[in-house]
Design a protein around this motif. Structure first.
Motif, PDB file in Angstrom:
ATOM      1  N   LYS B   5       0.750  -1.020   0.133  1.00 32.88           N
ATOM      2  CA  LYS B   5      -0.071   0.149  -0.108  1.00 32.88           C
ATOM      3  C   LYS B   5       0.911   1.337  -0.079  1.00 32.88           C
ATOM      4  CE  LYS B   5      -3.237   2.156   3.347  1.00 32.88           C
ATOM      5  NZ  LYS B   5      -4.223   2.875   2.351  1.00 32.88           N
ATOM      6  N   HIS B   6       2.113   1.111   0.694  1.00 33.56           N
ATOM      7  CA  HIS B   6       2.800   2.396   0.827  1.00 33.56           C
ATOM      8  C   HIS B   6       3.937   2.450  -0.621  1.00 33.56           C
ATOM      9  CE1 HIS B   6       0.984   3.804   4.419  1.00 33.56           C
ATOM     10  NE2 HIS B   6       1.204   2.857   4.874  1.00 33.56           N
ATOM     11  N   LEU B   9       3.099   3.936  -3.587  1.00 34.86           N
ATOM     12  CA  LEU B   9       2.957   5.363  -3.712  1.00 34.86           C
ATOM     13  C   LEU B   9       4.364   6.156  -3.658  1.00 34.86           C
ATOM     14  CD1 LEU B   9      -0.285   5.661  -1.450  1.00 34.86           C
ATOM     15  CD2 LEU B   9      -0.155   5.689  -4.096  1.00 34.86           C
ATOM     16  N   ALA B  12       5.256   9.250  -5.826  1.00 34.52           N
ATOM     17  CA  ALA B  12       4.541  10.541  -5.298  1.00 34.52           C
ATOM     18  C   ALA B  12       4.924  10.952  -3.799  1.00 34.52           C
ATOM     19  CB  ALA B  12       3.139  10.202  -5.124  1.00 34.52           C
ATOM     20  N   ARG B  13       5.140  10.064  -3.106  1.00 35.06           N
ATOM     21  CA  ARG B  13       5.516  10.291  -1.541  1.00 35.06           C
ATOM     22  C   ARG B  13       7.212  10.972  -1.496  1.00 35.06           C
ATOM     23  NH1 ARG B  13       2.620   6.325   1.839  1.00 35.06           N
ATOM     24  NH2 ARG B  13       0.528   7.270   1.661  1.00 35.06           N
ATOM     25  N   PHE B  29      -1.822  16.680  -8.906  1.00 37.84           N
ATOM     26  CA  PHE B  29      -1.222  15.831  -7.659  1.00 37.84           C
ATOM     27  C   PHE B  29      -2.330  15.544  -6.665  1.00 37.84           C
ATOM     28  CE2 PHE B  29       0.832  14.932  -3.909  1.00 37.84           C
ATOM     29  CZ  PHE B  29       1.876  14.065  -4.286  1.00 37.84           C
ATOM     30  N   PRO B  30      -2.489  14.191  -5.922  1.00 33.86           N
ATOM     31  CA  PRO B  30      -1.574  13.122  -6.511  1.00 33.86           C
ATOM     32  C   PRO B  30      -2.107  12.581  -7.723  1.00 33.86           C
ATOM     33  CG  PRO B  30      -3.612  12.775  -4.855  1.00 33.86           C
ATOM     34  CD  PRO B  30      -3.540  14.085  -5.302  1.00 33.86           C
ATOM     35  N   PRO B  31      -1.158  11.503  -8.405  1.00 30.20           N
ATOM     36  CA  PRO B  31      -1.473  10.972  -9.393  1.00 30.20           C
ATOM     37  C   PRO B  31      -2.680  10.036  -9.236  1.00 30.20           C
ATOM     38  CG  PRO B  31       0.300   9.866  -8.260  1.00 30.20           C
ATOM     39  CD  PRO B  31       0.266  11.052  -7.547  1.00 30.20           C
ATOM     40  N   GLU B  65      -3.867   7.513  16.558  1.00 28.94           N
ATOM     41  CA  GLU B  65      -3.134   6.280  16.598  1.00 28.94           C
ATOM     42  C   GLU B  65      -2.007   6.380  15.683  1.00 28.94           C
ATOM     43  OE1 GLU B  65      -5.243   2.673  16.224  1.00 28.94           O
ATOM     44  OE2 GLU B  65      -4.416   1.919  18.195  1.00 28.94           O
ATOM     45  N   ALA B  88      -0.100  18.250   4.090  1.00 24.12           N
ATOM     46  CA  ALA B  88       1.026  18.046   4.710  1.00 24.12           C
ATOM     47  C   ALA B  88       1.516  18.477   5.899  1.00 24.12           C
ATOM     48  CB  ALA B  88       2.265  18.010   3.612  1.00 24.12           C
ATOM     49  N   LEU B 111       7.321   9.843   7.891  1.00 23.60           N
ATOM     50  CA  LEU B 111       5.728  10.326   8.114  1.00 23.60           C
ATOM     51  C   LEU B 111       5.083   9.663   9.763  1.00 23.60           C
ATOM     52  CD1 LEU B 111       4.010  10.281   4.748  1.00 23.60           C
ATOM     53  CD2 LEU B 111       5.085  12.079   5.775  1.00 23.60           C
ATOM     54  N   ARG B 112       5.563   8.225   9.379  1.00 23.18           N
ATOM     55  CA  ARG B 112       5.125   7.364  10.569  1.00 23.18           C
ATOM     56  C   ARG B 112       5.880   6.154  10.601  1.00 23.18           C
ATOM     57  NH1 ARG B 112      -1.094   4.969  11.190  1.00 23.18           N
ATOM     58  NH2 ARG B 112       0.237   3.793  12.438  1.00 23.18           N
ATOM     59  N   VAL B 121       7.197   4.607   7.292  1.00 22.37           N
ATOM     60  CA  VAL B 121       6.615   5.524   6.054  1.00 22.37           C
ATOM     61  C   VAL B 121       7.395   6.716   5.939  1.00 22.37           C
ATOM     62  CG1 VAL B 121       4.581   6.067   4.837  1.00 22.37           C
ATOM     63  CG2 VAL B 121       4.612   4.320   6.191  1.00 22.37           C
ATOM     64  N   TYR B 124       6.639  13.310   1.783  1.00 26.11           N
ATOM     65  CA  TYR B 124       6.803  14.785   1.863  1.00 26.11           C
ATOM     66  C   TYR B 124       6.288  15.356   2.825  1.00 26.11           C
ATOM     67  CZ  TYR B 124       2.272  14.285  -0.024  1.00 26.11           C
ATOM     68  OH  TYR B 124       0.900  13.944  -0.293  1.00 26.11           O
TER      69      TYR B 124
END
Lengths: 384, 132
Positions: B5-6, B9, B12-13, B29-31, B65, B88, B111-112, B121, B124
């Protein structure tokens, strides 16, 4: 299309029901709405819940409730549309009865949010945003509303204090609602001095997610006359959507789905904006109510906060909001809010709203919103 | 785990890769997949400059969470120079430094953390443009 009526309403108190399950809350609300009508007469059951799948790991919650109600076998539709779930479920029931496919239907909204800790609840609520492009950055629904509030303040020259009339009105009205979570008044000083949740939103301009269930019984005209002395008509019903992510819209301060559904619902009711006498909106924060009023055409852009400051949103004003306490003071039951709105507005139209009664109310508008305006359901209720 | 899932992407990320329409020049954006009726190849990959301005911002103090180690953190809507708006976090930026219309540029950050059995993850975030 046939005419469609609400012939019964029921709801539980909103709050922290530690000792109750979702099914137990739903059955209390459904029993209240049915009154003396046997559940076995229902042709279909529409159940709205935004968080049952993510918080309780229980999908098909509608079937769980039908089973608990002793009506296994009934046609059940479970609706998830975030905070708009209740209104979307009502729309499904309205279409079924209006089309003639069903004569008698129940709509039950139920939410059980206190079984998990805050962080998990925030994450579940944030699922109503775009998971890949919003939630992954740690934004919450509250933070997105706060972004809109700050931009609105920037564009129109308001301060955060200017939004205080919304929660003050909600709390003042909730005092009279025995089912409300916060039955005490607040004032501008308290709103101003509350700790920040997500700047510029302070704690007293933020709703509290809580447990609750509400139910309404929907009937065709013939059954309504047979079963109910004072039916309320659903004269207009509409659902529309916007982009899932807020950032995808050309103007984030404009809720196109609110505009579209209000126009459509009023048109099918053969009514004008000026005919609506009492409102219930998705109003977890003042900014949400302000943007809904403006996008729906009840206030010019940039003026809803000024109107609130002038008293227009109180039961004696031109745009009475949150007469049962709204999301802020009734308590925010997320997917069930859209059904609570109907329960409270039916009481208004029947003249049973006590101290928050709007004198002579005959036309009411209920509007609920999933995510930040991504799904909007708008209904017009009238007395014949 | 959410690995695929990540992973899918990542362009883009990691580098703000969106799309440009070969016919109209529109940048998005996003694609996204081509819409019904559009030619399969009408949207070509296009890396955005990563520069833009803050449309609005807020601070998350009650985190969802997975973000419990981060508050308080700044989140923003950023209007990119090419036109699209993105959501963002702002980084390398004090809470009282953020402002509407502040010029920002994209950086790639964590990001997390999805926990001991998951992955970290990256993606941007935006920081104030440092004047030299």
């Amino acid at each position: 299309m046939r005419r469609v009526y609400i012939i019964g309403t029921g709801a539980t108190a909103v709050g922290e029901h530690w000792d109750r399950s979702a099914a137990s809350l739903a059955i209390e609300a459904l029993n209240g709405a049915l009154g003396t009508i046997p559940a076995s007469r229902l042709g279909a059951l529409y159940v709205a819940s935004a968080l049952s799948g993510s918080l309780h790991a229980q999908s098909q919650i509608g079937v769980l409730i039908a089973t608990a109600a002793g009506i296994p076998g009934i046609e059940v539709v479970t609706v998830e549309a975030g905070g708009a779930s209740g209104g979307v479920a009502l729309r499904q029931a309205w279409m079924a009865v209006a089309s003639g496919a069903v004569d008698l239907a129940a709509v039950v909204g139920v939410e059980k949010v206190t079984d998990v800790l805050d962080a998990r609840r925030e994450a579940a609520l944030a699922l109503a945003t775009d998971a890949d492009w919003e939630a992954i950055h740690g934004v919450t629904l509250t933070a997105l509303w706060a972004l809109l509030m700050r931009r609105y303040m920037h564009e129109y020259g308001y301060t955060a204090d200017d939004f205080a009339p919304f929660p003050i009105n909600a709390h003042a009205n909730a005092v009279a609602n025995p089912r409300a979570m916060y039955r005490f008044p607040i004032n501008a000083d308290k709103v101003r001095s509350a700790p920040m949740v997500s700047e510029p939103l302070g704690l007293l301009d933020c709703s509290t997610a809580a447990d609750g269930a509400a139910a309404v019984i929907i009937a065709s005209e013939g059954l309504a006359r047979e079963l109910c002395a004072n039916p309320v008509r659903i004269a207009g019903s509409a659902v529309a959507t916007d982009t899932l992510a807020l950032h995808s819209r050309p103007d984030p301060l404009w809720f196109n789905a609110a505009a579209q559904t209000t126009t459509a619902a009023l048109r099918s009711a053969h009514l004008a904006h000026s005919d609506v006498q009492v409102f219930d909106l998705t109003d977890p924060h003042g900014i949400a109510a302000a943007l809904a009023l403006e996008s729906s055409g009840f206030a010019e852009r940039g003026t809803a906060v000024a109107l609130a400051r002038e008293g227009a949103i109180t039961p004696k004003g031109r745009l009475p909001l949150a007469t049962g306490g709204g999301c802020k003071a009734r308590g925010d039951t997320v997917g069930a809010n859209g059904v609570y709105q109907i329960v409270e507005l039916v009481a208004q139209l029947r003249g049973q709203a006590g101290a928050a009664q709007v004198n002579g109310a005959r036309v009411a508008l209920a509007q609920c919103m999933g995510g930040i305006g991504a799904t909007v359901a708008t209904h017009i209720l009238t007395l014949d | 785990m959410d690995l695929a899932k990540h992973w899918r992407l990542r362009h883009a990320r990691y580098r703000l890769e969106g799309q440009r329409n070969r016919l109209t020049g529109e940048v998005r954006f996003p694609p996204a997949p081509p819409r019904p009726g559009e030619a399969e190849d009408v949207w070509e990959p296009y890396v955005l400059s990563g520069r833009g301005r803050v449309y609005s911002f807020s601070v998350v103090r009650q985190p969802p969470e997975g973000f419990e180690d981060q508050p308080p953190y700044l989140v923003a809507l950023v209007r990119l120079d090419e036109g699209p708006m993105v959501t963002a976090q702002l980084t390398d930026c004090d809470l009282d430094q953020a402002a509407i219309d502040m010029p920002v540029e994209m950086v790639t950050r964590r990001l997390r953390d999805l926990g001991p059995t998951g992955l970290i993850v990256y993606g941007y975030k935006f920081r104030p443009i440092v004047q030299r």
